[in-house]
Design an enzyme around this catalytic site. Structure first.
Site, PDB file in Angstrom:
ATOM      1  N   ARG A  81       0.862  -1.207   0.000  1.00  0.00           N
ATOM      2  CA  ARG A  81       0.000   0.000   0.000  1.00  0.00           C
ATOM      3  C   ARG A  81       0.892   1.249   0.000  1.00  0.00           C
ATOM      4  NH1 ARG A  81      -4.676   0.694  -1.776  1.00  0.00           N
ATOM      5  NH2 ARG A  81      -5.474  -1.073  -0.560  1.00  0.00           N
ATOM      6  N   ARG A 106       1.264  -6.242 -10.650  1.00  0.00           N
ATOM      7  CA  ARG A 106       1.687  -5.771  -9.308  1.00  0.00           C
ATOM      8  C   ARG A 106       1.656  -6.894  -8.268  1.00  0.00           C
ATOM      9  NH1 ARG A 106      -3.231  -2.258  -6.591  1.00  0.00           N
ATOM     10  NH2 ARG A 106      -4.877  -3.790  -6.865  1.00  0.00           N
ATOM     11  N   HIS A 176       0.672   3.809 -10.484  1.00  0.00           N
ATOM     12  CA  HIS A 176      -0.316   4.225  -9.490  1.00  0.00           C
ATOM     13  C   HIS A 176       0.400   4.904  -8.303  1.00  0.00           C
ATOM     14  CE1 HIS A 176      -3.585   3.887  -6.566  1.00  0.00           C
ATOM     15  NE2 HIS A 176      -4.370   3.326  -7.419  1.00  0.00           N
ATOM     16  N   ASP A 220     -12.147  10.543  -6.562  1.00  0.00           N
ATOM     17  CA  ASP A 220     -11.639   9.450  -7.410  1.00  0.00           C
ATOM     18  C   ASP A 220     -12.012   9.778  -8.848  1.00  0.00           C
ATOM     19  OD1 ASP A 220     -11.876   5.786  -7.108  1.00  0.00           O
ATOM     20  OD2 ASP A 220     -10.786   7.084  -8.521  1.00  0.00           O
ATOM     21  N   GLU A 279      -1.897   9.564 -10.648  1.00  0.00           N
ATOM     22  CA  GLU A 279      -1.444   8.366 -11.357  1.00  0.00           C
ATOM     23  C   GLU A 279      -1.305   8.614 -12.856  1.00  0.00           C
ATOM     24  OE1 GLU A 279      -4.633   6.635  -8.304  1.00  0.00           O
ATOM     25  OE2 GLU A 279      -4.417   5.451 -10.122  1.00  0.00           O
TER      26      GLU A 279
HETATM   27  O1  TA6 Z   1      -6.676   4.729  -8.633  1.00  0.00           O
HETATM   28  C1  TA6 Z   1      -7.812   4.868  -7.840  1.00  0.00           C
HETATM   29  C2  TA6 Z   1      -8.371   3.491  -7.528  1.00  0.00           C
HETATM   30  O2  TA6 Z   1      -8.858   2.872  -8.690  1.00  0.00           O
HETATM   31  C3  TA6 Z   1      -9.436   3.657  -6.454  1.00  0.00           C
HETATM   32  O3  TA6 Z   1     -10.732   3.436  -6.967  1.00  0.00           O
HETATM   33  C4  TA6 Z   1      -9.021   2.635  -5.387  1.00  0.00           C
HETATM   34  O4  TA6 Z   1      -9.604   1.369  -5.643  1.00  0.00           O
HETATM   35  C5  TA6 Z   1      -7.501   2.640  -5.578  1.00  0.00           C
HETATM   36  O5  TA6 Z   1      -7.344   2.638  -6.989  1.00  0.00           O
HETATM   37  C6  TA6 Z   1      -6.733   1.555  -4.853  1.00  0.00           C
HETATM   38  O6  TA6 Z   1      -6.999   0.309  -5.386  1.00  0.00           O
HETATM   39  P1  TA6 Z   1      -6.337  -0.980  -4.671  1.00  0.00           P
HETATM   40  O7  TA6 Z   1      -6.809  -2.154  -5.487  1.00  0.00           O
HETATM   41  O8  TA6 Z   1      -4.847  -0.803  -4.720  1.00  0.00           O
HETATM   42  O9  TA6 Z   1      -6.839  -0.965  -3.248  1.00  0.00           O
END
Ligand code: TA6
Length: 310
Positions: A81, A106, A176, A220, A279
């Site tokens: 994370r 990933r 991301h 978002d 991102e």
């Molecule tokens: O990039 C934004 C997003 O798509 C959010 O909707 C949220 O789901 C985030 O990515 C994190 O996703 P993850 O699967 O890493 O928890």
């Protein structure tokens, strides 16, 4: 060569092969979780071999630029994370709920291919991921991904995707990136004024950005047809984090705010106040089509501009 339970080289093996005195070492962030640690003339950077994931970036005499949750998990099969997870070969949720969100790159163990140090004190790390029977169950195409990370006056990532399948493919992708800010309430994102975006929190309806992106709740958004530079105005710290994109037509801006982040067990309590995702990618209408044998390189260069001495 000794190997991990995953069949990959051990951390000790990788250290023996790739370490560079006083600049690069390979250590375990957790059991069987090798991380390349760079501390060169410009900055400190950590890169996990698993997921090909940059975990941290801190120029010397600067606050951390990337954010990682204090309660992040360092385990095989899921991304850490924070840092810069690689979303590939799809961004977001898959139509089949059994498939992982943000693709599978990933969640897999990559290969560390090369570590180089040039005369300017810049360090370059190359990692790659190729299709195997596990990936083909999720995406039935041959491919090669290469990630080049360059650590110098700036941090650059270049993700090259090669379509080695016999057929053409369509894909979406993102770097991301989680950025570390002093306080999300005193943070804004510049460079998206007038850009159309898809609001993931309003049934994917489309809107047009007016002015800088500011934060006072969960946000978002997928901005489309935008390839220009972006700046994260980290007002509390008196700095701009400058993002220069390469072959990216989309930008996602995300902050989970209180409730959404509280529901994620790897998101440290209150962590939403110290991070923002901006991102770099291609998704939605900006998807990438690759003919057989073709390649595409998605890139971002990250740097810090001081607005005042702290
Ligand atoms: O990039 C934004 C997003 O798509 C959010 O909707 C949220 O789901 C985030 O990515 C994190 O996703 P993850 O699967 O890493 O928890």
């Amino acid at each position: 060569m000794s190997t991990l339970s995953t069949g990959h080289p051990t951390t000790a093996e990788l250290h023996a092969k790739f370490a560079i005195d006083d600049v690069v070492r390979v250590v375990d962030a957790a059991s069987e979780f090798p991380v390349v640690e760079i501390d060169n003339a410009w900055a400190s950077v950590r890169i996990a071999v698993h997921g090909g994931q940059v975990l941290s970036y801190q120029p010397h005499d600067e606050a951390p630029v990337l954010w990682v949750s204090d309660t992040a998990a360092y385990v095989h099969g899921k991304s850490v994370r924070g840092g810069i997870p690689i979303c590939w070969p799809w961004f977001g949720v898959h139509p089949d709920p059994a498939m992982p969100s943000h693709g599978f790159a990933r969640n897999l163990f990559w290969q560390l291919i090369a570590v180089k140090q040039d005369e300017d004190g810049c360090t370059e790390v190359l990692l790659c991921l190729e299709d195997d029977e596990q990936s083909r169950l999720l995406w039935p195409h041959a491919f090669q991904l290469q990630l080049k990370v360059s650590v110098g006056k700036t941090l650059s990532l270049a993700l090259t995707m090669v379509n080695s399948a016999e057929e053409s493919v369509e894909l979406t992708a993102a770097l991301h990136s989680y950025f570390d800010v002093g306080d999300i309430a005193r943070t804004s994102v510049r460079g998206l004024d007038g850009v159309e975006y898809i609001d993931a929190l309003q049934d994917s309806r489309r809107f047009t950005q007016s002015g800088n992106v500011q934060f006072d709740a969960e946000l978002d958004r997928i901005y489309q047809q935008t390839s220009g530079d972006e700046f994260i105005d980290d007002q509390l710290r008196g700095r701009l984090i400058h993002l220069q994109k390469s072959r990216s037509d989309s930008t996602v801006v995300w902050n989970p705010w209180i409730e959404k982040s509280a529901g994620m067990n790897d998101f440290v309590e209150g962590g939403y106040r110290r991070m923002v995702c901006v991102e770099t990618g291609n998704m939605g209408a900006d998807l990438v089509r690759l003919a057989t044998g073709a390649s595409h390189t998605l890139g971002v260069t990250i740097s810090v501009q001081r607005l005042r001495d702290n």
